[in-house]
Structure formats: C-alpha cells, structure tokens
Write an enzyme that holds these catalytic residues in place. Structure first.
Site, PDB file in Angstrom:
ATOM      1  N   SER A  90       0.943  -0.810   0.250  1.00  0.00           N
ATOM      2  CA  SER A  90       0.002   0.031  -0.251  1.00  0.00           C
ATOM      3  C   SER A  90       1.436   1.444  -0.144  1.00  0.00           C
ATOM      4  O   SER A  90       1.921   1.871   0.573  1.00  0.00           O
ATOM      5  CB  SER A  90      -0.838   0.203   1.316  1.00  0.00           C
ATOM      6  OG  SER A  90      -1.905   0.676   1.358  1.00  0.00           O
ATOM      7  N   HIS A  94       2.253  12.421  -0.904  1.00  0.00           N
ATOM      8  CA  HIS A  94       1.550  13.969  -0.826  1.00  0.00           C
ATOM      9  C   HIS A  94       2.741  14.401  -0.634  1.00  0.00           C
ATOM     10  O   HIS A  94       3.694  14.601  -0.036  1.00  0.00           O
ATOM     11  CB  HIS A  94       1.275  14.071   0.575  1.00  0.00           C
ATOM     12  CG  HIS A  94       0.237  13.250   1.066  1.00  0.00           C
ATOM     13  ND1 HIS A  94      -1.847  12.821   0.821  1.00  0.00           N
ATOM     14  CD2 HIS A  94       0.246  12.165   2.205  1.00  0.00           C
ATOM     15  CE1 HIS A  94      -2.203  12.604   0.847  1.00  0.00           C
ATOM     16  NE2 HIS A  94      -1.085  11.669   2.324  1.00  0.00           N
ATOM     17  N   HIS A 104      -1.978   7.359  -5.043  1.00  0.00           N
ATOM     18  CA  HIS A 104      -2.839   6.359  -3.591  1.00  0.00           C
ATOM     19  C   HIS A 104      -2.899   5.011  -4.608  1.00  0.00           C
ATOM     20  O   HIS A 104      -2.758   4.703  -5.638  1.00  0.00           O
ATOM     21  CB  HIS A 104      -3.819   5.720  -3.366  1.00  0.00           C
ATOM     22  CG  HIS A 104      -3.883   4.940  -2.559  1.00  0.00           C
ATOM     23  ND1 HIS A 104      -5.231   4.503  -3.267  1.00  0.00           N
ATOM     24  CD2 HIS A 104      -4.265   4.419  -1.400  1.00  0.00           C
ATOM     25  CE1 HIS A 104      -6.029   3.246  -2.235  1.00  0.00           C
ATOM     26  NE2 HIS A 104      -4.741   3.215  -1.132  1.00  0.00           N
ATOM     27  N   ASN A 106      -2.551   0.451  -4.149  1.00  0.00           N
ATOM     28  CA  ASN A 106      -2.715  -1.252  -3.283  1.00  0.00           C
ATOM     29  C   ASN A 106      -3.000  -2.109  -3.869  1.00  0.00           C
ATOM     30  O   ASN A 106      -3.465  -2.539  -5.049  1.00  0.00           O
ATOM     31  CB  ASN A 106      -3.764  -1.040  -2.581  1.00  0.00           C
ATOM     32  CG  ASN A 106      -3.963  -2.162  -1.174  1.00  0.00           C
ATOM     33  OD1 ASN A 106      -4.734  -2.654  -1.839  1.00  0.00           O
ATOM     34  ND2 ASN A 106      -2.963  -2.230  -0.696  1.00  0.00           N
ATOM     35  N   HIS A 144      -4.848   7.494 -16.733  1.00  0.00           N
ATOM     36  CA  HIS A 144      -5.624   6.784 -17.338  1.00  0.00           C
ATOM     37  C   HIS A 144      -5.822   5.491 -18.497  1.00  0.00           C
ATOM     38  O   HIS A 144      -5.964   4.920 -18.511  1.00  0.00           O
ATOM     39  CB  HIS A 144      -7.731   7.540 -17.427  1.00  0.00           C
ATOM     40  CG  HIS A 144      -7.689   7.652 -16.163  1.00  0.00           C
ATOM     41  ND1 HIS A 144      -8.941   6.490 -15.202  1.00  0.00           N
ATOM     42  CD2 HIS A 144      -8.012   8.765 -15.548  1.00  0.00           C
ATOM     43  CE1 HIS A 144      -9.213   6.845 -14.733  1.00  0.00           C
ATOM     44  NE2 HIS A 144      -8.686   8.539 -13.916  1.00  0.00           N
TER      45      HIS A 144
END
Length: 302
Positions: A90, A94, A104, A106, A144
């Site tokens: 994970s 920042h 983020h 995970n 994306h």
C-alpha cells in the site's frame, strides 16, 4: 511455490523498485524503514519519506499478516471461525507542490482457511488512483491511459469495469463528490470458469508494474511549477477531504484497525498538514471550482 509466497516476493521487489524511483525523483529525502511484527502473526516493512524536495510525506508499505480472523471481520465477511492470511503493498504520496497530485495504490492477496488448514476462499484486490488539487487534463488522460493499457493486456473489458468501480468506491458520500479523478479499483478477483487465480495474479502484478509509468511523468511535469500560498491553502483544504474518506469510508483502514494492525502503518496515508474551513466554497470560475465540478461528476479520461 504457492501463490501467497510468490506474491509476497513480488511486492517485496516492487517496494524496492518504487522507493528507489521516488528517492531519485525527490533528490533530497530518503525513505526511513521500520520492520514490525504483529503479536497474532506476521508483520511488515514500512517505508516512509518526509520533508523532501518533492514529497512532503509518503509511505510505501508491505505486510503479511495471519492468524484467526477476528469476530468483527467474521461478521463482515459473513463467515464462521476461520483463519486468514493477507499480504499486500500500500502506498500514498503527498507532494509539496500543489500542482503535483497525491497518489494512492494498493495491491493485495487474501486467503481463508478452515481449522484443518485447507483454503476455503482466496482472492486478489487493489488498484491505483490520482487525487489532484489543480486539474491538468493531460495528466488525468495520461494516468488513465496507462491504467487502460495495463488492463487491455489481459481483457479490454477490465478498464471500463474497474474504472467505474474506482469512481464508485472513492466517493465521499457525505460530501457528494469523488476523492479524486479515479483510476482502477478491483476486489474479490477469484478463480472461476474463465480465469484461474494465477490469471488474476498476472493481471494484478501487471497493474502494479504500471504504477511508476503512470505517476512519475506527471511528477516530472509539475514539480517545478510556481505556486503561491493560496495554492497551498487550497491543497490543505482538499487534503481534509482525503482524510475524511480514509477515516470514514475506506475498507482497508477498517480492516487494519480491526485486525490489530500496526497503527503507524495504517495511518501513514494521512497528510502532514490539513485544513478544515467552515462552509468553504471556491470562487465561481476559478481553477479550484473547475476541479470541484469534475469531482461532482466523474469523467471519462482514456
């Protein structure tokens, strides 16, 4: 080699490659490493970076924990008295510059066993998502596009499905807005008539391998941009929304807290400086308002 051993070896290597690339990009700060053990079984390797030139705070953590599944989680999974194994990586970063987005990711694997030690359930989960403070559409499109390519290598149906799930999952219901501009989210990827658990493993590791390609070019394009105190102020206000999601809605945080996980590792995702302004609204027509418009109505980017 069993799936759990192979996947844990993978996240060990992935942690090494990601932290090395981030240290190189920061050019100043280095990751501090903590090795920890869980009394009930297992442990992890936490790596945290702070007060860097590029990254104000971040963590790239791996863990592998096991033992009896706590009562609260038995109720959540709707199972009886079983044992479990869970491992994963994970990360949250920042940045200092408000023009660089928070990110983020995970990737995880889970097994359940009956009292004879036989696997009764197993699955993969994970994803990666971007949380900008100022919207650069080309950054969103790039992130994306990399996510889509990682999915298309396995099945063209994956990206639209897991992009939609990401938009749905990272949604601050009490605010009526997304946490960020999304990416991928998938869970309970189990063996079925179409795909084996090894097929899902190949997919999840493929997504994990795409992370640096998805994020580092964005950091490189934005980290030297000029900004003013007003931009930092907005960044801290939006970080407050990030904290709200992680503490109110995030299932991973809930699982860690309810399985006696290491609290410092669980909460390393929280940013170092945050503001909560009463009834704050950005000025109409401003870049800040443009971001909110997108967060209220998720878009297609790839």
């Amino acid at each position: 080699m069993e799936v759990k051993e192979r996947f844990y070896n993978y996240i060990e290597e992935l942690q090494d490659s990601i932290t090395a690339a981030l240290e190189k990009e920061d050019g100043k700060a280095r990751f501090r490493e903590d090795l920890w053990q869980r009394d009930e079984g297992g442990g992890g390797r936490t790596r945290v970076i702070e007060n860097g030139r590029v990254f104000e705070k971040g963590g790239v953590n791996i863990s592998a924990v096991h033992g009896p599944l706590p009562k609260s989680m038995q109720q959540y999974f709707k199972v009886g008295d079983v044992d479990f194994f869970a491992c994963g990586l994970s990360l949250v970063l920042h940045p200092v510059n408000p023009m660089v987005p928070t990110v983020h990711a995970n990737w995880r694997y889970f097994e359940m066993y009956d009292k004879a030690g036989i696997i009764v359930d197993q699955w993969f989960g994970g994803g990666q998502d971007l949380t900008p403070y100022y919207l650069f559409e080309e950054d969103a499109a790039h992130f994306h596009a990399v996510c889509r390519a990682a999915c298309d290598a396995h099945d063209p149906a994956f990206y639209p499905e897991y992009k939609k799930k990401c938009d749905s999952y990272f949604w601050n219901h009490h605010r009526g807005e997304a946490r960020g501009i999304g990416g991928l989210f998938f869970d309970y990827l189990k063996s079925n008539s179409d795909r084996s658990i090894e097929d899902w493993e190949a997919f999840v590791t493929g997504v994990g391998n795409s992370f640096l390609q998805a994020y580092i070019p964005i950091v490189q394009n934005r980290k030297e941009l000029a900004y003013e105190p007003m931009h930092r102020e907005w960044q801290e206000i939006r970080r407050g929304r990030y904290v709200e999601f992680n503490l109110v809605h995030d299932k991973g945080t809930l699982f860690g807290l309810k399985t006696n996980g290491r609290i410092e590792s669980i909460l390393m995702s929280l940013p170092p400086t945050v503001q909560w302004r009463y009834d704050h609204h950005p000025t109409e027509g401003s870049p800040e308002a443009a971001l909110i418009k997108v967060l209220k109505s998720p878009r297609e980017w790839a």
